[in-house]
Design a protein around this motif. Structure first.
Motif, PDB file in Angstrom:
ATOM      1  N   ILE A  40       0.949  -1.254   0.135  1.00 28.38           N
ATOM      2  CA  ILE A  40       0.111  -0.019  -0.030  1.00 28.38           C
ATOM      3  C   ILE A  40       0.820   1.265   0.056  1.00 28.38           C
ATOM      4  CG2 ILE A  40      -0.183   0.161   2.450  1.00 28.38           C
ATOM      5  CD1 ILE A  40      -2.849   0.693  -0.205  1.00 28.38           C
ATOM      6  N   ALA A  41       1.974   1.264   0.745  1.00 29.09           N
ATOM      7  CA  ALA A  41       3.052   2.416   0.746  1.00 29.09           C
ATOM      8  C   ALA A  41       3.581   2.564  -0.548  1.00 29.09           C
ATOM      9  CB  ALA A  41       4.224   2.036   1.728  1.00 29.09           C
ATOM     10  N   GLN A  42       3.704   1.426  -1.463  1.00 32.08           N
ATOM     11  CA  GLN A  42       4.130   1.712  -2.850  1.00 32.08           C
ATOM     12  C   GLN A  42       3.154   2.224  -3.795  1.00 32.08           C
ATOM     13  OE1 GLN A  42       5.452  -1.746  -4.524  1.00 32.08           O
ATOM     14  NE2 GLN A  42       6.666  -0.817  -6.476  1.00 32.08           N
ATOM     15  N   CYS A  43       1.923   1.905  -3.695  1.00 37.78           N
ATOM     16  CA  CYS A  43       0.590   2.411  -4.296  1.00 37.78           C
ATOM     17  C   CYS A  43       0.505   3.610  -4.127  1.00 37.78           C
ATOM     18  CB  CYS A  43      -0.446   1.664  -3.961  1.00 37.78           C
ATOM     19  SG  CYS A  43      -0.646   0.042  -4.725  1.00 37.78           S
ATOM     20  N   TRP A  44       0.728   4.186  -2.756  1.00 40.56           N
ATOM     21  CA  TRP A  44       0.574   5.727  -2.467  1.00 40.56           C
ATOM     22  C   TRP A  44       1.715   6.412  -2.226  1.00 40.56           C
ATOM     23  CZ3 TRP A  44      -2.986   4.316   2.778  1.00 40.56           C
ATOM     24  CH2 TRP A  44      -4.323   3.977   2.109  1.00 40.56           C
ATOM     25  N   GLU A  45       2.497   6.197  -3.233  1.00 37.76           N
ATOM     26  CA  GLU A  45       3.998   6.992  -3.111  1.00 37.76           C
ATOM     27  C   GLU A  45       3.568   8.694  -3.701  1.00 37.76           C
ATOM     28  OE1 GLU A  45       7.433   3.869  -4.097  1.00 37.76           O
ATOM     29  OE2 GLU A  45       6.780   5.131  -5.633  1.00 37.76           O
ATOM     30  N   GLY A  46       3.959   9.511  -3.042  1.00 35.51           N
ATOM     31  CA  GLY A  46       3.536  10.852  -3.523  1.00 35.51           C
ATOM     32  C   GLY A  46       3.187  11.942  -2.217  1.00 35.51           C
ATOM     33  N   PRO A  47       3.150  13.177  -2.648  1.00 38.51           N
ATOM     34  CA  PRO A  47       2.877  14.156  -1.350  1.00 38.51           C
ATOM     35  C   PRO A  47       1.439  14.163  -0.805  1.00 38.51           C
ATOM     36  CG  PRO A  47       3.066  15.309  -3.462  1.00 38.51           C
ATOM     37  CD  PRO A  47       3.466  13.831  -3.973  1.00 38.51           C
ATOM     38  N   ASP A  48       0.415  13.718  -1.753  1.00 41.07           N
ATOM     39  CA  ASP A  48      -0.919  13.781  -1.409  1.00 41.07           C
ATOM     40  C   ASP A  48      -1.246  12.987  -0.099  1.00 41.07           C
ATOM     41  OD1 ASP A  48      -1.203  15.172  -3.690  1.00 41.07           O
ATOM     42  OD2 ASP A  48      -2.129  13.498  -4.728  1.00 41.07           O
ATOM     43  N   THR A  49      -1.903  13.563   0.680  1.00 40.53           N
ATOM     44  CA  THR A  49      -2.213  12.992   1.995  1.00 40.53           C
ATOM     45  C   THR A  49      -3.526  12.338   1.777  1.00 40.53           C
ATOM     46  OG1 THR A  49      -3.664  14.911   2.813  1.00 40.53           O
ATOM     47  CG2 THR A  49      -1.284  14.695   3.462  1.00 40.53           C
ATOM     48  N   ALA A  50      -4.307  12.686   0.833  1.00 41.79           N
ATOM     49  CA  ALA A  50      -5.525  11.569   0.534  1.00 41.79           C
ATOM     50  C   ALA A  50      -5.217  10.894  -0.571  1.00 41.79           C
ATOM     51  CB  ALA A  50      -6.859  12.619  -0.148  1.00 41.79           C
ATOM     52  N   ALA A  51      -5.842   9.505  -0.408  1.00 37.93           N
ATOM     53  CA  ALA A  51      -5.650   8.613  -1.621  1.00 37.93           C
ATOM     54  C   ALA A  51      -6.840   7.822  -1.760  1.00 37.93           C
ATOM     55  CB  ALA A  51      -4.330   7.679  -1.257  1.00 37.93           C
ATOM     56  N   SER A  52      -6.968   6.694  -2.494  1.00 36.03           N
ATOM     57  CA  SER A  52      -7.852   5.851  -2.688  1.00 36.03           C
ATOM     58  C   SER A  52      -7.587   4.595  -2.514  1.00 36.03           C
ATOM     59  CB  SER A  52      -8.699   6.038  -4.242  1.00 36.03           C
ATOM     60  OG  SER A  52      -7.563   5.665  -5.008  1.00 36.03           O
ATOM     61  N   CYS A  53      -8.541   3.784  -1.969  1.00 35.07           N
ATOM     62  CA  CYS A  53      -8.298   2.380  -1.737  1.00 35.07           C
ATOM     63  C   CYS A  53      -8.160   1.698  -3.332  1.00 35.07           C
ATOM     64  CB  CYS A  53      -9.620   1.679  -1.195  1.00 35.07           C
ATOM     65  SG  CYS A  53      -9.370   0.014  -0.799  1.00 35.07           S
ATOM     66  N   PRO A  54      -7.057   0.915  -3.342  1.00 35.92           N
ATOM     67  CA  PRO A  54      -6.694  -0.005  -4.459  1.00 35.92           C
ATOM     68  C   PRO A  54      -7.844  -0.798  -4.938  1.00 35.92           C
ATOM     69  CG  PRO A  54      -4.788   0.289  -3.082  1.00 35.92           C
ATOM     70  CD  PRO A  54      -5.957   0.643  -2.395  1.00 35.92           C
ATOM     71  N   GLN A  55      -8.474  -1.399  -4.088  1.00 40.78           N
ATOM     72  CA  GLN A  55      -9.799  -2.311  -4.172  1.00 40.78           C
ATOM     73  C   GLN A  55     -10.998  -1.757  -4.401  1.00 40.78           C
ATOM     74  OE1 GLN A  55      -9.643  -5.399  -1.291  1.00 40.78           O
ATOM     75  NE2 GLN A  55     -10.929  -6.807  -2.223  1.00 40.78           N
ATOM     76  N   CYS A  56     -11.480  -0.676  -3.260  1.00 37.76           N
ATOM     77  CA  CYS A  56     -12.920  -0.390  -3.715  1.00 37.76           C
ATOM     78  C   CYS A  56     -12.960   1.333  -4.276  1.00 37.76           C
ATOM     79  CB  CYS A  56     -13.523  -0.215  -2.402  1.00 37.76           C
ATOM     80  SG  CYS A  56     -12.750   0.708  -1.124  1.00 37.76           S
ATOM     81  N   ARG A  57     -11.767   1.951  -4.272  1.00 36.96           N
ATOM     82  CA  ARG A  57     -11.564   3.246  -4.909  1.00 36.96           C
ATOM     83  C   ARG A  57     -12.130   4.273  -3.834  1.00 36.96           C
ATOM     84  NH1 ARG A  57      -7.233   2.368  -7.994  1.00 36.96           N
ATOM     85  NH2 ARG A  57      -7.724   0.810  -9.435  1.00 36.96           N
ATOM     86  N   GLU A  58     -12.263   3.867  -2.729  1.00 35.34           N
ATOM     87  CA  GLU A  58     -12.932   4.993  -1.693  1.00 35.34           C
ATOM     88  C   GLU A  58     -11.575   6.013  -1.179  1.00 35.34           C
ATOM     89  OE1 GLU A  58     -14.807   5.041   2.676  1.00 35.34           O
ATOM     90  OE2 GLU A  58     -15.337   3.490   1.229  1.00 35.34           O
ATOM     91  N   THR A  59     -12.096   7.044  -1.034  1.00 30.64           N
ATOM     92  CA  THR A  59     -11.028   8.088  -0.663  1.00 30.64           C
ATOM     93  C   THR A  59     -10.566   7.881   0.850  1.00 30.64           C
ATOM     94  OG1 THR A  59     -11.441   9.555  -2.388  1.00 30.64           O
ATOM     95  CG2 THR A  59     -10.223  10.248  -0.663  1.00 30.64           C
ATOM     96  N   VAL A  60      -9.221   7.747   1.235  1.00 28.90           N
ATOM     97  CA  VAL A  60      -9.033   7.286   2.619  1.00 28.90           C
ATOM     98  C   VAL A  60      -7.695   8.115   2.805  1.00 28.90           C
ATOM     99  CG1 VAL A  60      -9.806   4.943   2.736  1.00 28.90           C
ATOM    100  CG2 VAL A  60      -7.520   5.552   1.776  1.00 28.90           C
ATOM    101  N   GLN A  61      -7.375   8.401   4.043  1.00 29.46           N
ATOM    102  CA  GLN A  61      -6.230   9.268   4.330  1.00 29.46           C
ATOM    103  C   GLN A  61      -5.014   8.356   4.690  1.00 29.46           C
ATOM    104  OE1 GLN A  61      -6.132  12.432   5.165  1.00 29.46           O
ATOM    105  NE2 GLN A  61      -8.127  12.615   4.316  1.00 29.46           N
ATOM    106  N   GLN A  62      -3.806   8.703   3.982  1.00 28.45           N
ATOM    107  CA  GLN A  62      -2.824   7.796   3.880  1.00 28.45           C
ATOM    108  C   GLN A  62      -2.311   7.622   5.335  1.00 28.45           C
ATOM    109  OE1 GLN A  62       0.413   8.850   1.065  1.00 28.45           O
ATOM    110  NE2 GLN A  62      -0.865   9.353  -0.369  1.00 28.45           N
ATOM    111  N   GLY A  63      -2.176   8.281   6.238  1.00 28.38           N
ATOM    112  CA  GLY A  63      -1.894   8.280   7.662  1.00 28.38           C
ATOM    113  C   GLY A  63      -2.515   7.103   8.436  1.00 28.38           C
ATOM    114  N   ASN A  64      -3.766   6.868   8.112  1.00 28.18           N
ATOM    115  CA  ASN A  64      -4.400   5.880   8.965  1.00 28.18           C
ATOM    116  C   ASN A  64      -4.341   4.612   8.733  1.00 28.18           C
ATOM    117  OD1 ASN A  64      -5.599   8.408  10.077  1.00 28.18           O
ATOM    118  ND2 ASN A  64      -7.519   8.317   8.943  1.00 28.18           N
ATOM    119  N   LEU A  65      -3.098   4.131   8.865  1.00 25.13           N
ATOM    120  CA  LEU A  65      -2.628   2.938   8.401  1.00 25.13           C
ATOM    121  C   LEU A  65      -2.588   1.959   9.863  1.00 25.13           C
ATOM    122  CD1 LEU A  65      -0.169   3.067   5.540  1.00 25.13           C
ATOM    123  CD2 LEU A  65      -2.340   2.409   5.392  1.00 25.13           C
ATOM    124  N   ARG A  66      -3.354   1.261  10.041  1.00 28.44           N
ATOM    125  CA  ARG A  66      -3.641   0.523  11.565  1.00 28.44           C
ATOM    126  C   ARG A  66      -3.162  -1.054  11.172  1.00 28.44           C
ATOM    127  NH1 ARG A  66      -8.357   3.121  10.954  1.00 28.44           N
ATOM    128  NH2 ARG A  66      -9.392   0.906  10.989  1.00 28.44           N
TER     129      ARG A  66
END
Length: 476
Positions: A40-66
């Motif tokens: 997921i880190a490789q998919c979300w490479e970049g400065p944007d804090t908002a990203a989409s889920c690679p599976q459902c395309r819902e917008t999520v926050q990159q920092g919320n990885l638990r």
């Protein structure tokens, strides 16, 4: 996609949707989907804090990885179940080091590897192919190897069969040789027992005759001794008589004493007349059955030339003008002995010299003399022959004879009552062959000098003369 296999379903749930491998350090994002932290880190490479889920395309926050610890536990359970299922199915389809499916095959190390193994330093530079592809490739190679191996197996089985046949044949030869040796020694023992009886009978007769002559000498000497004793007594008594009595018939008494002359006994030799020799040689034992065989010209093929003494026969250069008698062989170049045997034992020898072809033996007197002759016991022939350097006994199917020393002379012994015709190599004293059969009617010696074979077989067959009895030898 859900499957009917619970283990496979669990494996799907434990698989990262990005790398399609088991989760490594699984994390959960805001939408509730799980991924490998690195994926997921490789998919979300970049400065944007908002990203989409690679599976459902819902917008999520990159920092919320638990971290998803429960999924990590499920992941370990899935790996163990997958490993147990693979082992239970009879195949080591899971890498023992990485708990990954063995999907690849390393050509250099000739071993199955997982994806992680392939990327590792140990296999990274090696040629690696999908395991099914490798299996198919090697299956083709293995099937290709089956042909030569089957051919080798076929040759091995053929060789084994050949060796077994040789073993059986060798055992048969040993059995025949053992029986031949036993038979020959039994024959020799029989002949020696008979010779012993003849020697003992001859010795007994000589003893009886010599003792009788010696006893007659003793009797004659006893009578002379008695007469002398009587005369001595008479003279002694005469000397004691008175003068008148002494002179009475004194001249007659003196005359009788002067005329006494001792008759010496007949000279009787006490040396044994015969040399009693025990022979352990078969030929010597057979010599007492030696007969004088001659050739019968009435049976000889017109091309055969017989000597005047009818002891030699050779093939002539031309056909002689001879009467076509029923007993004459034609077209086979054969001749019979003049003597016929309907019983007893007979032995004779034939010189074959350096001839390259000949037949020798006995046959029934009743054999057909016209047409081609097939010499075999079934046709009334018991013979051996030489052809092209090979010796054979003319059994129903000719039997090759092992001959180590080329015979210059062949001995033939017929024991009619025993139903045997034996052949001997006189040159080295070895036994060649013995026919065993039941005889009836008259048998006659059989000779065939063979064709000339380009001038190499012109020498005659020679019937060897019967030797004169040596001094001291006993006759039959």
């Amino acid at each position: 996609m859900a499957t009917d296999n619970p283990v496979e379903s669990l494996q799907e749930e434990a698989t990262c949707p990005i790398c399609l491998e088991y989760f490594k350090d699984p994390v959960i994002i805001d939408c509730g989907h799980n991924f490998c932290r690195a994926c997921i880190a490789q998919c979300w490479e970049g400065p944007d804090t908002a990203a989409s889920c690679p599976q459902c395309r819902e917008t999520v926050q990159q920092g919320n990885l638990r971290p998803n610890r429960q999924l990590a536990n499920v992941l370990e359970i899935a790996k163990q179940l997958s490993l147990q299922a693979a082992k239970g199915a009879g195949g080591e389809r899971v890498c023992g080091e990485h708990q990954e499916t063995l999907k690849l095959f390393c050509e250099e190390d000739q071993t199955s590897v997982c994806v992680v193994c392939h990327l590792s330093r140990a296999h990274r530079a090696h040629r690696v192919v999908p395991i099914e592809e490798a299996a198919q490739e090697y299956k083709v190679k293995l099937q290709g190897a089956l042909g030569p191996l089957r051919k080798e197996l076929e040759e091995a089985l053929a060789l084994m069969s050949k060796e077994k046949k040789k073993t059986t044949e060798w055992q048969g030869k040993v059995k025949n040789k053992r029986e031949m040796i036993a038979g020959e020694f039994n024959k020799l023992h029989t002949l020696l027992r008979e010779e012993e009886q003849l020697l003992l009978q001859s010795l007994e007769q000589e003893e009886r005759e010599t003792l009788q002559r010696l006893q007659e000498n003793v009797t004659k000497l006893s009578r002379q001794s008695s007469s002398l004793q009587q005369l001595i007594t008479e003279i002694e008594e005469k000397c004691q008589q008175p003068v008148a009595e002494l002179l009475k018939d004194v001249k007659s008494t003196l005359s009788r004493s002067e005329n006494v002359k001792l008759q010496e006994p007949e000279a009787v030799s006490t040396d044994l007349k015969n040399v009693y020799k025990i022979s352990l040689d078969m030929r010597e034992a057979l010599e007492r059955f030696r007969v004088d065989v001659t050739l019968d010209p009435d049976t000889a093929h017109p091309n055969l030339v017989l000597s005047e003494d009818r002891k030699r026969v050779r093939l002539g250069d031309r056909r002689q003008d001879l009467p076509d008698k029923p007993e004459r062989f034609d077209p086979c170049v054969c001749v019979l002995g003049a003597e016929g045997f309907a019983g007893g034992r007979r032995y004779w020898e034939v010189g074959v010299g350096d001839k390259t072809r000949w037949d020798l033996g006995v046959c029934r007197e009743s054999v057909s003399r016209k047409g081609e002759v097939t010499a075999s016991p079934g046709n009334g022939y018991w013979a051996v022959r030489l052809r092209d350097g090979g010796y054979e006994a003319l059994t129903s199917c000719p039997t090759p004879l092992p001959v180590s020393v080329r015979p210059g002379r062949v001995g033939i012994f017929l024991d009619y009552e025993a139903g045997e015709v034996s052949f001997y190599n006189v040159t080295d004293g070895s036994h060649l062959f013995t026919f065993t059969d039941t005889f009836s009617g008259t048998l006659r010696p059989y000779f065939c000098p063979g064709l000339n074979a380009g001038g190499e077989n012109v020498a005659p067959l020679i019937i060897c003369p019967v030797p004169a009895p040596a001094g001291g030898n006993l006759g039959p």
